[in-house]
Design an enzyme around this catalytic site. Structure first.
Site, PDB file in Angstrom:
ATOM      1  N   LYS A 211       0.998   3.400  -7.012  1.00 17.03           N
ATOM      2  CA  LYS A 211       1.911   2.248  -7.087  1.00 17.03           C
ATOM      3  C   LYS A 211       1.167   0.960  -7.437  1.00 17.03           C
ATOM      4  CE  LYS A 211       3.509   2.385  -2.845  1.00 17.03           C
ATOM      5  NZ  LYS A 211       3.058   3.619  -2.200  1.00 17.03           N
TER       6      LYS A 211
ATOM      7  N   ARG B 196       0.857   8.697   7.842  1.00 14.87           N
ATOM      8  CA  ARG B 196       1.471   7.857   6.811  1.00 14.87           C
ATOM      9  C   ARG B 196       2.360   8.686   5.890  1.00 14.87           C
ATOM     10  NH1 ARG B 196      -3.944   5.964   4.888  1.00 14.87           N
ATOM     11  NH2 ARG B 196      -3.001   4.881   3.132  1.00 14.87           N
TER      12      ARG B 196
ATOM     13  N   ARG C 299     -10.874   2.180   2.539  1.00 17.87           N
ATOM     14  CA  ARG C 299     -10.010   1.564   3.552  1.00 17.87           C
ATOM     15  C   ARG C 299     -10.099   2.372   4.842  1.00 17.87           C
ATOM     16  NH1 ARG C 299      -4.285   0.995   0.719  1.00 17.87           N
ATOM     17  NH2 ARG C 299      -3.678   1.767   2.745  1.00 17.87           N
TER      18      ARG C 299
ATOM     19  N   ARG D 265      10.197  -0.388   2.566  1.00 14.10           N
ATOM     20  CA  ARG D 265       9.804   0.951   3.012  1.00 14.10           C
ATOM     21  C   ARG D 265      10.765   1.536   4.018  1.00 14.10           C
ATOM     22  NH1 ARG D 265       3.466   2.080   3.223  1.00 14.10           N
ATOM     23  NH2 ARG D 265       2.964   0.496   1.718  1.00 14.10           N
TER      24      ARG D 265
ATOM     25  N   ARG E 276     -10.054   7.011  -2.927  1.00 10.26           N
ATOM     26  CA  ARG E 276      -9.685   5.624  -3.228  1.00 10.26           C
ATOM     27  C   ARG E 276     -10.728   4.658  -2.649  1.00 10.26           C
ATOM     28  NH1 ARG E 276      -3.631   3.751  -2.026  1.00 10.26           N
ATOM     29  NH2 ARG E 276      -4.023   4.505   0.078  1.00 10.26           N
TER      30      ARG E 276
HETATM   31  P1  ADP Z   1      -0.388   2.846   1.456  1.00  6.34           P
HETATM   32  O1  ADP Z   1       0.420   2.922   0.200  1.00  6.34           O
HETATM   33  O2  ADP Z   1      -1.616   3.653   1.419  1.00  6.34           O
HETATM   34  O3  ADP Z   1       0.429   3.051   2.689  1.00  6.34           O
HETATM   35  P2  ADP Z   1      -0.363  -0.072   1.576  1.00  6.34           P
HETATM   36  O4  ADP Z   1      -1.480  -0.933   1.173  1.00  6.34           O
HETATM   37  O5  ADP Z   1       0.895  -0.146   0.805  1.00  6.34           O
HETATM   38  O6  ADP Z   1      -0.981   1.393   1.566  1.00  6.34           O
HETATM   39  O7  ADP Z   1      -0.020  -0.325   3.113  1.00  6.34           O
HETATM   40  C1  ADP Z   1      -0.990  -0.226   4.116  1.00  6.34           C
HETATM   41  C2  ADP Z   1      -0.311  -0.261   5.473  1.00  6.34           C
HETATM   42  O8  ADP Z   1       0.336  -1.514   5.647  1.00  6.34           O
HETATM   43  C3  ADP Z   1       0.786   0.778   5.670  1.00  6.34           C
HETATM   44  O9  ADP Z   1       0.277   2.027   6.114  1.00  6.34           O
HETATM   45  C4  ADP Z   1       1.652   0.104   6.726  1.00  6.34           C
HETATM   46  O10 ADP Z   1       1.062   0.240   8.019  1.00  6.34           O
HETATM   47  C5  ADP Z   1       1.570  -1.360   6.344  1.00  6.34           C
HETATM   48  N1  ADP Z   1       2.684  -1.757   5.458  1.00  6.34           N
HETATM   49  C6  ADP Z   1       2.601  -2.066   4.134  1.00  6.34           C
HETATM   50  N2  ADP Z   1       3.827  -2.363   3.637  1.00  6.34           N
HETATM   51  C7  ADP Z   1       4.704  -2.232   4.661  1.00  6.34           C
HETATM   52  C8  ADP Z   1       6.117  -2.377   4.797  1.00  6.34           C
HETATM   53  N3  ADP Z   1       6.898  -2.721   3.749  1.00  6.34           N
HETATM   54  N4  ADP Z   1       6.670  -2.159   6.006  1.00  6.34           N
HETATM   55  C9  ADP Z   1       5.910  -1.822   7.077  1.00  6.34           C
HETATM   56  N5  ADP Z   1       4.582  -1.646   7.016  1.00  6.34           N
HETATM   57  C10 ADP Z   1       3.969  -1.845   5.829  1.00  6.34           C
END
Ligand code: ADP
Ligand code: ZN
Length: 221
Positions: A13, A174, A162, A88, A127
């Site tokens: 993404k 996740r 990360r 999400r 990653r």
């Molecule tokens: P990934 O796609 O690997 O989950 P992101 O960088 O998008 O990584 O997000 C990292 C973390 O941040 C997620 O696992 C979650 O805990 C939190 N997070 C990100 N976006 C949201 C969201 N829209 N709602 C709730 N938690 C979020």
């Protein structure tokens, strides 16, 4: 124009959003990046969010929705945004509809990235992210490595894995949460007629950059 990037972790993404952003000038808003920046700066938001993120859980809607609502008022969001990692949950999607509606805007396109599960886990493990919170470039040691190992092409800072990508339990959690809380959004946006599903996989030789190129071409038509 407003775009949402949908898809499980590790589907690319961020890569697709970044390329669309570079080629259209639309701003990319990644909730994960905003959280990580706040965590590294130890802001109250970051300290609170880290409790959830380190366990692989979603940050509660009560924290996430107002944060995005505020971000959408910035000047650079005036001409449309690419949302990467938000919404999400159905609750976030409904809140987003209301926020945009109040401004006379809507979601025009939802890009849903689909990748086979075995590939996803492999990609999360390989990653790497830039440690400079203002850069946040993402690499992959196998699929798109930096020019110099361990160093960001864009800003020269060291790269790292990360924390939540190096914890197998957090990865599993996740992906489960994605299935449970986020995948219903596919149906939500399909019903609104804005869904565009794209498979990203080595097996069909179609990667994020290919998807991004096609989308940019369609936007510019
Ligand atoms: P990934 O796609 O690997 O989950 P992101 O960088 O998008 O990584 O997000 C990292 C973390 O941040 C997620 O696992 C979650 O805990 C939190 N997070 C990100 N976006 C949201 C969201 N829209 N709602 C709730 N938690 C979020
Ligand atoms: Zn960098």
């Amino acid at each position: 124009m407003n775009i949402i990037m949908l898809g499980a972790q590790g589907t690319g993404k961020g890569t697709v959003a970044g390329e669309i952003s570079e080629n259209t000038g639309m701003v990319q808003i990644s909730t994960g990046d905003i959280f990580r920046k706040n965590i590294s700066e130890k802001t109250p938001l970051g300290i609170e969010a880290d409790k959830f993120i380190s366990q692989g859980n979603l940050v509660p809607d009560e924290i996430t929705i107002p944060m995005v609502e505020d971000r959408l008022t910035w000047d650079d969001a005036k001409n449309g945004v690419i949302l990467d990692g938000f919404p999400r949950t159905i609750k976030q999607a409904e809140a987003l509809d209301k926020i945009l509606e109040a401004k006379g805007e809507k979601i025009d396109l939802v890009v849903n990235l689909v990748t086979p599960k075995e590939e996803i886990i492999d990609r999360m493990l390989t990653r790497r992210v830039c440690t400079n919170p203002d850069c946040k470039a993402t690499y992959n040691t196998k699929l798109h490595p930096p020019k110099v190992e361990g160093i960001c092409d864009k800003c020269g800072s060291p790269l790292k894995q990360r924390d939540d990508d190096s914890n197998p339990d957090a990865i599993k959690r996740r992906l489960e949460i994605y299935e449970e809380k986020t995948s219903p959004l596919v149906e939500y946006y399909k019903n609104k007629g804005v869904l565009r599903t794209e498979t990203v996989s080595i097996s069909i030789n179609r990667m994020g950059k290919d998807v991004a190129r096609d989308i940019v071409n369609d936007i510019k038509k």
